[in-house]
Scaffold this active site. Structure first.
Site, mmCIF file in Angstrom:
data_model
loop_
_atom_site.group_PDB
_atom_site.id
_atom_site.type_symbol
_atom_site.label_atom_id
_atom_site.label_comp_id
_atom_site.label_asym_id
_atom_site.label_seq_id
_atom_site.Cartn_x
_atom_site.Cartn_y
_atom_site.Cartn_z
ATOM 1 N N HIS A 151 0.823 -1.222 0.000
ATOM 2 C CA HIS A 151 0.000 0.000 0.000
ATOM 3 C C HIS A 151 0.851 1.265 0.000
ATOM 4 O O HIS A 151 1.901 1.326 0.632
ATOM 5 C CB HIS A 151 -1.022 -0.011 1.138
ATOM 6 C CG HIS A 151 -0.497 0.136 2.536
ATOM 7 N ND1 HIS A 151 -0.295 1.355 3.126
ATOM 8 C CD2 HIS A 151 -0.164 -0.785 3.476
ATOM 9 C CE1 HIS A 151 0.132 1.177 4.373
ATOM 10 N NE2 HIS A 151 0.231 -0.116 4.610
ATOM 11 N N ASP A 178 5.773 2.556 7.098
ATOM 12 C CA ASP A 178 4.519 1.831 6.833
ATOM 13 C C ASP A 178 3.750 2.647 5.802
ATOM 14 O O ASP A 178 3.102 3.615 6.162
ATOM 15 C CB ASP A 178 3.732 1.671 8.140
ATOM 16 C CG ASP A 178 2.356 1.060 7.945
ATOM 17 O OD1 ASP A 178 2.068 0.547 6.863
ATOM 18 O OD2 ASP A 178 1.561 1.121 8.915
ATOM 19 N N GLU A 223 -5.264 1.475 2.362
ATOM 20 C CA GLU A 223 -5.100 0.309 3.244
ATOM 21 C C GLU A 223 -5.373 0.688 4.688
ATOM 22 O O GLU A 223 -6.002 -0.052 5.432
ATOM 23 C CB GLU A 223 -3.674 -0.261 3.116
ATOM 24 C CG GLU A 223 -3.463 -1.592 3.842
ATOM 25 C CD GLU A 223 -3.032 -1.467 5.302
ATOM 26 O OE1 GLU A 223 -3.011 -2.490 5.993
ATOM 27 O OE2 GLU A 223 -2.727 -0.345 5.764
ATOM 28 N N GLU A 224 -4.892 1.864 5.062
ATOM 29 C CA GLU A 224 -4.948 2.272 6.475
ATOM 30 C C GLU A 224 -6.367 2.527 6.965
ATOM 31 O O GLU A 224 -6.600 2.655 8.159
ATOM 32 C CB GLU A 224 -4.077 3.520 6.712
ATOM 33 C CG GLU A 224 -2.579 3.309 6.463
ATOM 34 C CD GLU A 224 -1.904 2.392 7.488
ATOM 35 O OE1 GLU A 224 -2.572 1.942 8.431
ATOM 36 O OE2 GLU A 224 -0.697 2.121 7.308
ATOM 37 N N ASP A 257 4.183 -5.758 3.676
ATOM 38 C CA ASP A 257 3.815 -4.679 4.596
ATOM 39 C C ASP A 257 4.727 -4.770 5.819
ATOM 40 O O ASP A 257 5.470 -5.744 5.972
ATOM 41 C CB ASP A 257 2.335 -4.816 5.000
ATOM 42 C CG ASP A 257 1.693 -3.490 5.411
ATOM 43 O OD1 ASP A 257 2.416 -2.581 5.880
ATOM 44 O OD2 ASP A 257 0.466 -3.360 5.282
ATOM 45 N N HIS A 307 3.061 3.416 13.215
ATOM 46 C CA HIS A 307 2.028 4.463 13.323
ATOM 47 C C HIS A 307 2.453 5.599 14.249
ATOM 48 O O HIS A 307 1.611 6.294 14.802
ATOM 49 C CB HIS A 307 0.661 3.892 13.719
ATOM 50 C CG HIS A 307 0.031 3.119 12.587
ATOM 51 N ND1 HIS A 307 -1.301 2.789 12.560
ATOM 52 C CD2 HIS A 307 0.550 2.638 11.440
ATOM 53 C CE1 HIS A 307 -1.558 2.114 11.436
ATOM 54 N NE2 HIS A 307 -0.445 2.018 10.739
HETATM 55 CO CO CO Z 1 -0.273 0.908 8.936
HETATM 56 ZN ZN ZN Z 2 0.825 -0.912 6.464
#
Ligand code: CO
Ligand code: ZN
Length: 332
Positions: free
Chosen positions: A63, A164, A194-195, A217, A303
């Site tokens: 992603h 990420d 994706e998130e 990922d 994150h």
């Molecule tokens: Co993420």
């Molecule tokens: Zn991710």
């Protein structure tokens, strides 16, 4: 490859606004692709190779989007209240800097708390963009922002916002470069949203209709003080996912991955992640179902504005994927 990672992690692309990242990827892969298209959700779908008698149609997915913030209202004094795009962690935000898609910067402040050891929830945080009033505020409701951080190199370790999942975007680009021949019809999907719930991969998987799916990922690690309870460590090789909160990898895919790593003497780890999922979940559940697995890049502080990976894991993930895709796949 570090330059490519730096360019990608410093690009702006919260969920639903992946255009800038997609343009960078397009420029990198244009010469390597046999065919390239963008679907209605903004996924970039790159085909390489045609299906030989012993080959499969394989979808790889990384992603492009990153977590972000979105302005919900501006108060009379020009302070911006916001909510999250994806899984923001409020305790990582206070004192940080953000950049809106229109180029405006801001800093995150918080209300004074009676209990000074309490953590600010999102509702107690605000963005200060330097305005003295609502009229002067250069941000309006619905404007999106991302963390504003340049990449940092700490020895082998690379630290940035949106590791990420831009690190995996860079990995798929590098695999496209290194893959000399394949019996497969490969679809490299650079997915969107994706998130916010693997939305881009959901439509891309339906469109590609693969025989086999592999997501790339990041995953968490259990190697920081009193951190996650998991066996994955930074620098010990890419992780072959066995399970996360949204998916069980097909055990035959796990054996294909670990067997190939062992034959090729590429270090790997086994991953069980108790929270979160990846694009592999969307691929697995498309149409009548698809066998899937996931190659994960160990990452600390996921994150947060400072996500950390080990460059050796990145290189070993590239090597493993090139090996996996160069030969016919036997699932047994
Ligand atoms: Co993420
Ligand atoms: Zn991710």
């Amino acid at each position: 490859m570090k330059t490519l990672i730096k360019t990608l992690v410093e690009a702006v692309g919260p969920s639903g606004h992946e255009t800038a990242v997609r343009d960078l990827v397009k420029a990198e892969v244009a010469k390597l692709a046999d065919e390239m298209r963008v679907d209605a959700l903004g996924n970039l779908i790159v085909r390489k190779g045609v299906k030989q008698p012993d080959g499969m149609r394989i979808m790889l997915s990384a992603h492009m989007d990153e977590i972000g913030l979105i302005a919900t209202h501006i108060d009379d004094n020009g302070f911006i209240r916001f909510t999250s795009i994806g899984g923001l962690r409020p305790h990582t935000l206070l004192g940080g800097r953000v950049r809106f898609l229109n180029g405006v910067s801001g800093v995150i402040g918080g209300e004074r708390l009676e209990n000074t050891s309490a953590v600010h929830g999102l509702e107690k945080l605000f963005i200060d963009a330097g305005a003295a009033s609502k009229d002067e505020c250069p941000v309006k409701v619905g404007d999106m922002a991302i963390f504003d951080r340049p990449m940092l190199e700490l020895g082998h370790r690379l630290v940035a916002k949106s590791m990420d999942n831009r690190v995996s975007v860079a990995i798929l680009i590098e695999v496209l470069r290194k893959l000399k021949k394949t019996p497969h019809e490969l679809y490299f999907v650079f997915s969107t949203q994706e998130e916010v719930g693997v939305r881009g991969a959901t439509t891309a998987a339906y469109g590609v209709d693969p025989d086999l799916g592999v997501a790339v990922d990041v995953t968490g690690t259990g190697d920081t003080p009193k951190g996650l309870r998991m066996a994955v460590q930074l620098g010990r090789g890419p992780a072959v996912k066995v399970k996360d909160a949204g998916m069980l990898s097909d055990p035959r895919v796990v054996r294909w991955m670990t067997g190939t790593a062992e034959e090729s003497k590429i270090p790997y780890q086994l991953e069980i992640l108790e929270g979160g999922s990846t694009d592999a979940r969307a691929i697995q559940l498309t149409r009548a179902g698809v066998p899937v697995g996931c190659v994960s890049i160990p990452c600390r502080y996921i994150h947060s504005p400072s996500e950390m990976v080990d460059f050796k894991d990145v290189q070993n993930a590239v090597a493993l994927l090139v090996k996996l895709l160069s030969k016919p796949v036997k699932l047994d």
